[in-house]
Design an enzyme around this catalytic site. Structure first.
Site, PDB file in Angstrom:
ATOM      1  N   PHE A  59       0.827  -1.214   0.000  1.00 11.71           N
ATOM      2  CA  PHE A  59       0.000   0.000   0.000  1.00 11.71           C
ATOM      3  C   PHE A  59       0.861   1.265   0.000  1.00 11.71           C
ATOM      4  O   PHE A  59       0.415   2.323  -0.464  1.00 11.71           O
ATOM      5  CB  PHE A  59      -0.933  -0.021   1.223  1.00 11.71           C
ATOM      6  CG  PHE A  59      -2.058   0.959   1.134  1.00 11.71           C
ATOM      7  CD1 PHE A  59      -3.147   0.714   0.314  1.00 11.71           C
ATOM      8  CD2 PHE A  59      -2.036   2.150   1.866  1.00 11.71           C
ATOM      9  CE1 PHE A  59      -4.196   1.630   0.217  1.00 11.71           C
ATOM     10  CE2 PHE A  59      -3.072   3.061   1.785  1.00 11.71           C
ATOM     11  CZ  PHE A  59      -4.155   2.802   0.960  1.00 11.71           C
ATOM     12  N   GLU A  60       2.079   1.165   0.501  1.00  9.88           N
ATOM     13  CA  GLU A  60       2.977   2.332   0.571  1.00  9.88           C
ATOM     14  C   GLU A  60       3.749   2.559  -0.728  1.00  9.88           C
ATOM     15  O   GLU A  60       4.482   3.555  -0.860  1.00  9.88           O
ATOM     16  CB  GLU A  60       3.983   2.168   1.727  1.00  9.88           C
ATOM     17  CG  GLU A  60       3.402   2.439   3.110  1.00  9.88           C
ATOM     18  CD  GLU A  60       2.449   1.377   3.605  1.00  9.88           C
ATOM     19  OE1 GLU A  60       2.761   0.186   3.463  1.00  9.88           O
ATOM     20  OE2 GLU A  60       1.353   1.740   4.099  1.00  9.88           O
ATOM     21  N   ILE A  83      -1.314 -11.274  -0.642  1.00  6.04           N
ATOM     22  CA  ILE A  83      -1.927 -12.609  -0.649  1.00  6.04           C
ATOM     23  C   ILE A  83      -3.291 -12.548   0.034  1.00  6.04           C
ATOM     24  O   ILE A  83      -3.431 -11.974   1.128  1.00  6.04           O
ATOM     25  CB  ILE A  83      -0.992 -13.632   0.026  1.00  6.04           C
ATOM     26  CG1 ILE A  83       0.299 -13.698  -0.816  1.00  6.04           C
ATOM     27  CG2 ILE A  83      -1.664 -15.007   0.124  1.00  6.04           C
ATOM     28  CD1 ILE A  83       1.306 -14.706  -0.394  1.00  6.04           C
ATOM     29  N   THR A  87     -10.580 -11.692   4.708  1.00  7.00           N
ATOM     30  CA  THR A  87     -11.374 -10.458   4.784  1.00  7.00           C
ATOM     31  C   THR A  87     -11.231  -9.671   3.476  1.00  7.00           C
ATOM     32  O   THR A  87     -10.343  -9.966   2.672  1.00  7.00           O
ATOM     33  CB  THR A  87     -10.870  -9.557   5.934  1.00  7.00           C
ATOM     34  OG1 THR A  87      -9.599  -9.011   5.543  1.00  7.00           O
ATOM     35  CG2 THR A  87     -10.736 -10.310   7.246  1.00  7.00           C
ATOM     36  N   HIS A  89      -9.868  -7.015   3.012  1.00 10.20           N
ATOM     37  CA  HIS A  89      -8.658  -6.176   3.019  1.00 10.20           C
ATOM     38  C   HIS A  89      -7.838  -6.364   1.747  1.00 10.20           C
ATOM     39  O   HIS A  89      -7.281  -5.408   1.203  1.00 10.20           O
ATOM     40  CB  HIS A  89      -7.814  -6.551   4.243  1.00 10.20           C
ATOM     41  CG  HIS A  89      -6.910  -5.452   4.695  1.00 10.20           C
ATOM     42  ND1 HIS A  89      -7.329  -4.393   5.446  1.00 10.20           N
ATOM     43  CD2 HIS A  89      -5.589  -5.246   4.485  1.00 10.20           C
ATOM     44  CE1 HIS A  89      -6.319  -3.585   5.677  1.00 10.20           C
ATOM     45  NE2 HIS A  89      -5.239  -4.079   5.106  1.00 10.20           N
TER      46      HIS A  89
END
Ligand code: DLZ
Length: 161
Positions: A59-60, A83, A87, A89
């Protein structure tokens, strides 16, 4: 997505290009394979002394890619592994990194190699990591694609004669 149909890219006159590689740190074994594949590709292309930066997670990657794209690099390569878990996410991280890197590339005009694996299982990621026994080498591919694109952009940056 199948790896079948990938082109054999020939990239010339790229030794002077400035390339930065950004790598996330989740899933260490897979990341080691991707980073080594990326550095091997840069060596194959004759590009010495690339910048290698590590960020916490995939995400960064976009924010660092954006800053590097504004600092004179000819190509940026983003490496990560996401991976799927139990959930939603996974979807958010994959969407964030994919949209973010696309946006950086299109808005800055600096090619961003997409070496982010989005897999259901660790086995799928290992098969694409350029490790012994892997069938694909996505770190190597991402560097080659980004540098090839940078040479295309350079070829049209000269005024018409
Ligand atoms: C939180 C998270 C999860 C669950 N899974 C992964 C992953 O598989 N691969 C990856 O690169 N990063 C993962 N992260 C971390 C996020 O990318 C990010 O670093 C955190 O949400 C903090 O912003």
């Amino acid at each position: 997505m199948s790896g079948k149909g990938a082109p054999e890219l020939t990239v010339k006159n790229c030794q002077d290009l400035r390339v930065a590689v950004i790598a996330a740190q989740w899933h260490e074994q897979v990341m080691d394979g991707l980073v080594n594949g990326a550095l091997r590709a840069l060596g194959d292309l004759g590009i010495d002394e690339p910048t290698l930066l590590r960020v916490p997670g995939s995400f960064e990657l976009p924010v660092v890619a954006k800053v590097l794209a504004g600092r004179g690099y000819d190509a940026v390569v983003a490496l990560g592994v996401v991976i799927r878990g139990g959930t939603p996410h996974f979807e958010y991280v994959c969407q964030g990194v994919t949209n973010g890197l696309t946006q950086v590339s299109v808005e800055t005009g600096v090619p961003v190699g997409f070496g982010v694996l989005t897999c259901d299982t660790e086995e799928q990621a290992l098969a694409r990591a350029g490790l012994e026994g892997s069938t694909e080498d996505k770190g190597h591919e991402a560097v080659t694609a980004a540098v090839a694109t940078a040479t295309v952009l350079r070829s049209v940056s000269e005024p018409w004669r």
